[in-house]
Design a protein around this motif. Sequence first.
Motif, PDB file in Angstrom:
ATOM      1  N   VAL A  62       0.819  -1.218   0.000  1.00 19.35           N
ATOM      2  CA  VAL A  62       0.000   0.000   0.000  1.00 19.35           C
ATOM      3  C   VAL A  62       0.855   1.272   0.000  1.00 19.35           C
ATOM      4  CG1 VAL A  62      -2.030  -1.097   1.056  1.00 19.35           C
ATOM      5  CG2 VAL A  62      -0.281  -0.100   2.542  1.00 19.35           C
ATOM      6  N   GLY A  63       2.126   1.131  -0.307  1.00 19.56           N
ATOM      7  CA  GLY A  63       3.030   2.278  -0.271  1.00 19.56           C
ATOM      8  C   GLY A  63       3.092   3.029  -1.584  1.00 19.56           C
ATOM      9  N   PRO A  64       3.835   4.150  -1.597  1.00 20.62           N
ATOM     10  CA  PRO A  64       4.170   4.797  -2.876  1.00 20.62           C
ATOM     11  C   PRO A  64       5.221   3.933  -3.578  1.00 20.62           C
ATOM     12  CG  PRO A  64       5.286   5.927  -1.072  1.00 20.62           C
ATOM     13  CD  PRO A  64       4.455   4.839  -0.450  1.00 20.62           C
ATOM     14  N   GLY A  65       5.664   4.346  -4.788  1.00 23.74           N
ATOM     15  CA  GLY A  65       6.569   3.500  -5.558  1.00 23.74           C
ATOM     16  C   GLY A  65       7.946   3.281  -4.952  1.00 23.74           C
ATOM     17  N   PHE A  66       8.465   4.274  -4.206  1.00 25.64           N
ATOM     18  CA  PHE A  66       9.878   4.185  -3.809  1.00 25.64           C
ATOM     19  C   PHE A  66      10.118   3.497  -2.475  1.00 25.64           C
ATOM     20  CE2 PHE A  66      10.721   7.370  -0.431  1.00 25.64           C
ATOM     21  CZ  PHE A  66       9.466   7.940  -0.344  1.00 25.64           C
ATOM     22  N   VAL A  67       9.098   3.448  -1.624  1.00 26.78           N
ATOM     23  CA  VAL A  67       9.295   2.837  -0.306  1.00 26.78           C
ATOM     24  C   VAL A  67       8.065   2.001   0.030  1.00 26.78           C
ATOM     25  CG1 VAL A  67       8.417   4.815   1.044  1.00 26.78           C
ATOM     26  CG2 VAL A  67      10.084   3.279   2.070  1.00 26.78           C
ATOM     27  N   SER A  68       8.298   0.816   0.580  1.00 31.51           N
ATOM     28  CA  SER A  68       7.187  -0.101   0.826  1.00 31.51           C
ATOM     29  C   SER A  68       6.408   0.277   2.078  1.00 31.51           C
ATOM     30  CB  SER A  68       7.704  -1.526   1.023  1.00 31.51           C
ATOM     31  OG  SER A  68       8.513  -1.910  -0.057  1.00 31.51           O
ATOM     32  N   VAL A  69       5.108   0.057   2.031  1.00 32.17           N
ATOM     33  CA  VAL A  69       4.270   0.006   3.219  1.00 32.17           C
ATOM     34  C   VAL A  69       3.476  -1.285   3.073  1.00 32.17           C
ATOM     35  CG1 VAL A  69       2.473   1.118   4.588  1.00 32.17           C
ATOM     36  CG2 VAL A  69       4.079   2.519   3.281  1.00 32.17           C
ATOM     37  N   PRO A  87       5.070  13.700   1.041  1.00 35.46           N
ATOM     38  CA  PRO A  87       3.631  13.950   0.890  1.00 35.46           C
ATOM     39  C   PRO A  87       2.822  12.705   0.487  1.00 35.46           C
ATOM     40  CG  PRO A  87       4.750  14.566  -1.129  1.00 35.46           C
ATOM     41  CD  PRO A  87       5.800  13.963  -0.219  1.00 35.46           C
ATOM     42  N   TYR A  88       3.196  11.532   0.989  1.00 32.71           N
ATOM     43  CA  TYR A  88       2.555  10.302   0.508  1.00 32.71           C
ATOM     44  C   TYR A  88       1.649   9.626   1.544  1.00 32.71           C
ATOM     45  CZ  TYR A  88       5.971  11.009  -3.124  1.00 32.71           C
ATOM     46  OH  TYR A  88       6.705  11.568  -4.137  1.00 32.71           O
ATOM     47  N   VAL A  89       1.525  10.226   2.749  1.00 28.84           N
ATOM     48  CA  VAL A  89       0.832   9.500   3.819  1.00 28.84           C
ATOM     49  C   VAL A  89      -0.664   9.363   3.526  1.00 28.84           C
ATOM     50  CG1 VAL A  89       0.511   9.326   6.307  1.00 28.84           C
ATOM     51  CG2 VAL A  89       2.613  10.320   5.407  1.00 28.84           C
ATOM     52  N   ASP A  90      -1.275  10.410   2.959  1.00 26.33           N
ATOM     53  CA  ASP A  90      -2.704  10.285   2.595  1.00 26.33           C
ATOM     54  C   ASP A  90      -2.900   9.238   1.499  1.00 26.33           C
ATOM     55  OD1 ASP A  90      -3.599  12.084   4.465  1.00 26.33           O
ATOM     56  OD2 ASP A  90      -3.434  13.814   3.119  1.00 26.33           O
ATOM     57  N   THR A  91      -1.934   9.119   0.611  1.00 21.35           N
ATOM     58  CA  THR A  91      -2.010   8.076  -0.436  1.00 21.35           C
ATOM     59  C   THR A  91      -1.996   6.695   0.210  1.00 21.35           C
ATOM     60  OG1 THR A  91      -0.812   9.537  -1.934  1.00 21.35           O
ATOM     61  CG2 THR A  91      -0.898   7.226  -2.552  1.00 21.35           C
ATOM     62  N   VAL A  92      -1.145   6.515   1.209  1.00 18.42           N
ATOM     63  CA  VAL A  92      -1.085   5.225   1.925  1.00 18.42           C
ATOM     64  C   VAL A  92      -2.446   4.936   2.554  1.00 18.42           C
ATOM     65  CG1 VAL A  92      -0.055   4.038   3.915  1.00 18.42           C
ATOM     66  CG2 VAL A  92       1.407   5.326   2.339  1.00 18.42           C
ATOM     67  N   ILE A  93      -3.011   5.942   3.223  1.00 17.49           N
ATOM     68  CA  ILE A  93      -4.303   5.760   3.895  1.00 17.49           C
ATOM     69  C   ILE A  93      -5.384   5.411   2.859  1.00 17.49           C
ATOM     70  CG2 ILE A  93      -6.086   6.995   5.233  1.00 17.49           C
ATOM     71  CD1 ILE A  93      -3.663   8.563   6.528  1.00 17.49           C
ATOM     72  N   ASP A  94      -5.387   6.125   1.741  1.00 18.51           N
ATOM     73  CA  ASP A  94      -6.350   5.826   0.658  1.00 18.51           C
ATOM     74  C   ASP A  94      -6.132   4.425   0.097  1.00 18.51           C
ATOM     75  OD1 ASP A  94      -7.619   8.208   0.784  1.00 18.51           O
ATOM     76  OD2 ASP A  94      -6.607   9.116  -0.936  1.00 18.51           O
ATOM     77  N   ASN A  95      -4.866   4.045  -0.052  1.00 16.61           N
ATOM     78  CA  ASN A  95      -4.557   2.719  -0.600  1.00 16.61           C
ATOM     79  C   ASN A  95      -5.104   1.604   0.289  1.00 16.61           C
ATOM     80  OD1 ASN A  95      -3.303   3.706  -2.864  1.00 16.61           O
ATOM     81  ND2 ASN A  95      -1.216   3.365  -2.135  1.00 16.61           N
ATOM     82  N   ILE A  96      -5.053   1.819   1.599  1.00 16.73           N
ATOM     83  CA  ILE A  96      -5.592   0.806   2.526  1.00 16.73           C
ATOM     84  C   ILE A  96      -7.100   0.659   2.276  1.00 16.73           C
ATOM     85  CG2 ILE A  96      -6.020   0.278   4.980  1.00 16.73           C
ATOM     86  CD1 ILE A  96      -3.349   1.856   5.539  1.00 16.73           C
ATOM     87  N   ARG A  97      -7.778   1.788   2.075  1.00 18.64           N
ATOM     88  CA  ARG A  97      -9.223   1.738   1.759  1.00 18.64           C
ATOM     89  C   ARG A  97      -9.454   1.052   0.420  1.00 18.64           C
ATOM     90  NH1 ARG A  97      -9.351   7.420   3.650  1.00 18.64           N
ATOM     91  NH2 ARG A  97      -9.882   7.290   5.863  1.00 18.64           N
ATOM     92  N   LYS A  98      -8.602   1.373  -0.560  1.00 13.74           N
ATOM     93  CA  LYS A  98      -8.782   0.811  -1.909  1.00 13.74           C
ATOM     94  C   LYS A  98      -8.688  -0.710  -1.922  1.00 13.74           C
ATOM     95  CE  LYS A  98      -7.261   4.689  -4.774  1.00 13.74           C
ATOM     96  NZ  LYS A  98      -6.038   5.262  -5.358  1.00 13.74           N
ATOM     97  N   VAL A  99      -7.884  -1.302  -1.043  1.00 12.23           N
ATOM     98  CA  VAL A  99      -7.816  -2.765  -1.018  1.00 12.23           C
ATOM     99  C   VAL A  99      -8.853  -3.360  -0.059  1.00 12.23           C
ATOM    100  CG1 VAL A  99      -5.443  -3.010  -1.881  1.00 12.23           C
ATOM    101  CG2 VAL A  99      -5.829  -2.753   0.585  1.00 12.23           C
ATOM    102  N   GLY A 100      -9.761  -2.497   0.442  1.00 11.35           N
ATOM    103  CA  GLY A 100     -10.941  -3.009   1.149  1.00 11.35           C
ATOM    104  C   GLY A 100     -10.867  -3.005   2.665  1.00 11.35           C
TER     105      GLY A 100
END
Length: 314
Positions: A62-69, A87-100
């Motif tokens: 669920v991370g951005p391209g350069f570093v894993s989460v 500036p990627y923390v909101d993307t991580v949070i959104d990604n968690i929602r996107k995978v359900g």
Amino acid sequence: MKGTRTLTFALAIVAMGAMLAAQQAGPAPGESLSQSYRGSQSKNVEYQKIAPFKVMDNLYYVGPGFVSVWLIPTSQGLILVDTAQEPYVDTVIDNIRKVGFDPKNIKYILLSHGHLDHFGGANKIKALSGARVALTEGDWEFMATTAANQAKAGRGPKPGDEPPAKDMVINEGDTIKLGDTSLKVYILPGHTPASPAYEFTAKDKGKNYKALIFGGPGPRNGVQGGEEFLKSIERLQKQFSDVQVAANVHSFLNSYPYPNNMGLLEMRDLKAKNPNGPNPFINNALWKQWLTEAHAGAEKYIADEKAKASKPTN
Ligand SMILES: [Zn+2]
């Protein structure tokens, strides 16, 4: 009114431009896809915002391209390993929602080590979820000292980049248990004073596999760090040569790149191309080959650092 409209229009053009730039951007000549996220495109914020993807039944990227989460769902809530940084923390949070999944259900944030690109989102995600943040004593100290030194030198940490307040201390041999899932903690120093590694069982199509997140996969800090790192690699070769799923903390490693150009995003694309075939993330041979290369690399690093240290300074 007209001014506002013009400004809105101008902003829309800028946003579209950024999106287009991200779509058109790609690896530079000679660069692999995963490498581009840490190389030529490392500052391209839109490019970094990749879609999350499923790696195993109980493991999502669920991370951005350069570093894993890494997201590990369990029967009693979620475990997140690392948080990326602004500036990627909101993307991580959104990604968690996107995978359900609901990010409010994160119970543990396990940090892979005390560097900003891994811990930078911890405060925001903790505030959202109430999760416990876990790290080794040595790296809690390292993280706090680094921030204190930055503050003393008058250069940061920038707002949003502050390390989390000391919370849960994990030790060699600890087991972190949540619902049906257990992670075993090891300490493998060399990248930072006490980089942890997490071992757990990853599942794919009903079968169990040995998975490892190695928190500090490259030497730092001169001869001493290099020697610690070499010992950590030797320990991995002895005790963890049977790892089947390496949940790596970066898609591409600048120090010792994954063999055969098999970065995480290359594996993602292979899996997507052949969803019913063997899961490319289950690859013990690749792990062992990487350990061999990291071992040789560590020996070279130590030799180079020794040469540097013995050079006269004038
Ligand atoms: Zn690091």
